[in-house]
Enzyme design. Structure first.
Site, PDB file in Angstrom:
ATOM      1  CB  SER A 175     105.012  12.156 -37.682  1.00 22.03           C
ATOM      2  OG  SER A 175     104.411  11.346 -36.706  1.00 22.03           O
ATOM      3  CE  LYS A 178     108.980  14.350 -34.792  1.00 17.90           C
ATOM      4  NZ  LYS A 178     108.615  13.760 -33.488  1.00 17.90           N
ATOM      5  CG  HIS A 217      94.339   0.681 -32.075  1.00 16.44           C
ATOM      6  ND1 HIS A 217      94.205   0.188 -30.802  1.00 16.44           N
ATOM      7  CD2 HIS A 217      95.477   1.419 -32.059  1.00 16.44           C
ATOM      8  CE1 HIS A 217      95.194   0.612 -30.050  1.00 16.44           C
ATOM      9  NE2 HIS A 217      95.982   1.366 -30.775  1.00 16.44           N
ATOM     10  CE  LYS A 234      96.376  -2.715 -29.978  1.00 15.73           C
ATOM     11  NZ  LYS A 234      96.234  -2.659 -28.516  1.00 15.73           N
ATOM     12  CB  THR A 285     114.045 -10.222 -31.657  1.00 14.91           C
ATOM     13  OG1 THR A 285     114.479  -8.894 -31.388  1.00 14.91           O
ATOM     14  CG2 THR A 285     112.917 -10.568 -30.705  1.00 14.91           C
ATOM     15  CB  THR A 286     113.897 -15.347 -29.331  1.00 15.55           C
ATOM     16  OG1 THR A 286     115.209 -15.436 -28.764  1.00 15.55           O
ATOM     17  CG2 THR A 286     113.283 -16.729 -29.422  1.00 15.55           C
TER      18      THR A 286
END
Length: 408
Positions: A69, A88, A143, A186, A215-216
């Site tokens: 990472s 990690k 982004h 964004k 999840t809905t």
């Protein structure tokens, strides 16, 4: 979005495995896959969820998996790795030598996943390293999508600008990255996040991700709006080009007044403050006295001592908006006694502080040629591609780029 809202209502009615699955979800995932030149895509309620859920599944399902990472990765990537309970290793931000050293330290047969965000640097070298050590690559373009590249695909597309203009995407960075994630809240102005990749990887994540299954689903109108936004940005590069011109202008004007704009290649304008309470005070003054909203960014989003105002110029900001912002910031810096550019850039011994070395040489991701800006004394440059017309057209010289919104 209005038409879909009127017909289908404001709620999807359930998760994607039941009533939340509809023709808008199917159409959106096809659009996302096509946009990133991948076989499959999966849409989530947010970019955070997309990263968290995908990495949780990948790390938990690949036996003895090790994540590598980047030290500057977003919290969603960090949390996804943590939730997977996989091992990690953190490599120094953008330091490919450090990445390779850590890859070389791992046994050959161990599954490896390299996670990193867009930075504007050439990621072809990273993909070569990943291929050498048999690692999966996971690129976060949250982004960047909608704001970079001839079709708004992100920085990975932008770094192979001419190849994507010509439609020859084979062996490009986008083609060679295994999984790309993005967001629609964004650069595309709607809501949600997604991942794209091979059909088998996407199917595994879809089948095993609890935060996808339970999840809905987002409303049909949101999905329809997201698809329309992607298609619009793909066909119309002008707004993101104008945004980049404005970013250049704002950065230049702030530096001209000695305000500490952190060297950065992206469209974000980080204006350094270095104190949490003063950062909030500066943002409050902007809002209360000048009717300008700018986001104060404090810990834990950035390290203590690195607090900043995050300024986000848009394509619609006018010259008068720009004048008012700069004048207000100059007054606030004087009133609060905030450090100016040279204090941020220079150590006590006179040396240049780390992170500020490239202030005079760091070029934005969008080049002047790609923006249609002619350098004084240089040839007219700039070609922008419309995938729908299949034609390249030449931008006018800088003197003809007038836009009444900015007075250029």
């Amino acid at each position: 979005m209005h038409a879909v809202l009127e017909q289908y209502g404001a709620c999807s009615g359930g998760s994607r495995n039941i009533s939340g699955h509809n023709r808008f979800a199917i159409s959106l995932k096809k659009t996302l896959a096509k946009q990133h030149c991948k076989p499959a895509a999966l849409y989530f309620g947010s970019g955070y969820n997309a990263n968290d859920c995908a990495l949780t599944v990948l790390g938990s399902q690949l036996p003895d998996c090790v994540f590598l990472s980047d030290a500057s990765n977003h919290a969603s990537i960090i949390e996804g790795i943590r939730h997977s309970r996989a091992k990690k290793l953190v490599w120094k931000h953008n330091d490919l030598d450090d990445l390779e050293r850590k890859l070389a330290s791992l046994p050959t047969g161990v599954p490896k996943i390299i996670c990193f965000e867009h930075s504007g640097t050439n990621r072809r070298d990273l993909r070569d390293i990943a291929q050498k050590y048999g690692a999966i690559t996971f690129l976060d373009e949250v982004h960047a999508v909608g704001l970079y590249g001839p079709h708004g695909v992100g920085v990975a597309e932008h770094l192979d600008f001419e190849a994507h203009v010509s439609g020859n995407t084979n062996r490009t960075i986008v083609d060679r990255i295994d999984i790309l994630s993005g967001a629609l809240g964004k650069g595309f102005g709607t809501m949600g996040g997604y991942i794209t990749g091979s059909a088998s990887l996407i199917d595994m994540i879809r089948s095993l991700s609890c935060c996808f299954i339970f999840t809905t689903a987002p409303p049909p109108a949101t999905m329809a709006g997201a698809q329309t936004a992607i298609e619009f940005q793909r066909e119309n590069p002008h707004d993101r080009m104008q945004l980049q011109r404005h970013v250049r202008a704002v950065k230049d004007r702030l530096r001209l007044h000695g305000l500490p704009v952190l060297p950065h290649r992206s469209h974000i304008v980080p204006l350094m403050v270095g104190d949490a309470s003063k950062c909030k005070a500066a943002a409050d003054i902007l809002f209360d006295e000048f009717d300008i909203y700018v986001q104060p960014i404090n810990s834990p989003s950035v390290a203590v001592g690195q607090e900043r105002l995050r300024i986000s110029p848009t394509a619609a900001h006018t010259q008068s908006h720009q004048d008012r912002l700069v004048e207000a910031l100059v007054q606030i810096w004087d009133r609060l006694g905030l450090d100016r550019l040279e204090r941020w850039r220079t150590e006590a011994d006179g040396s240049v502080r780390e992170g500020w070395e490239d202030m005079d040489t760091l070029e934005p991701v969008w080049t002047v040629g790609q923006l249609g800006i002619s350098v004084a004394g240089g040839p007219e440059e700039g070609r922008v591609y419309s995938n729908f017309s299949k034609k390249a057209y030449r931008m006018p010289a800088a003197g003809h780029l007038e836009d009444t919104r900015m007075g250029w």
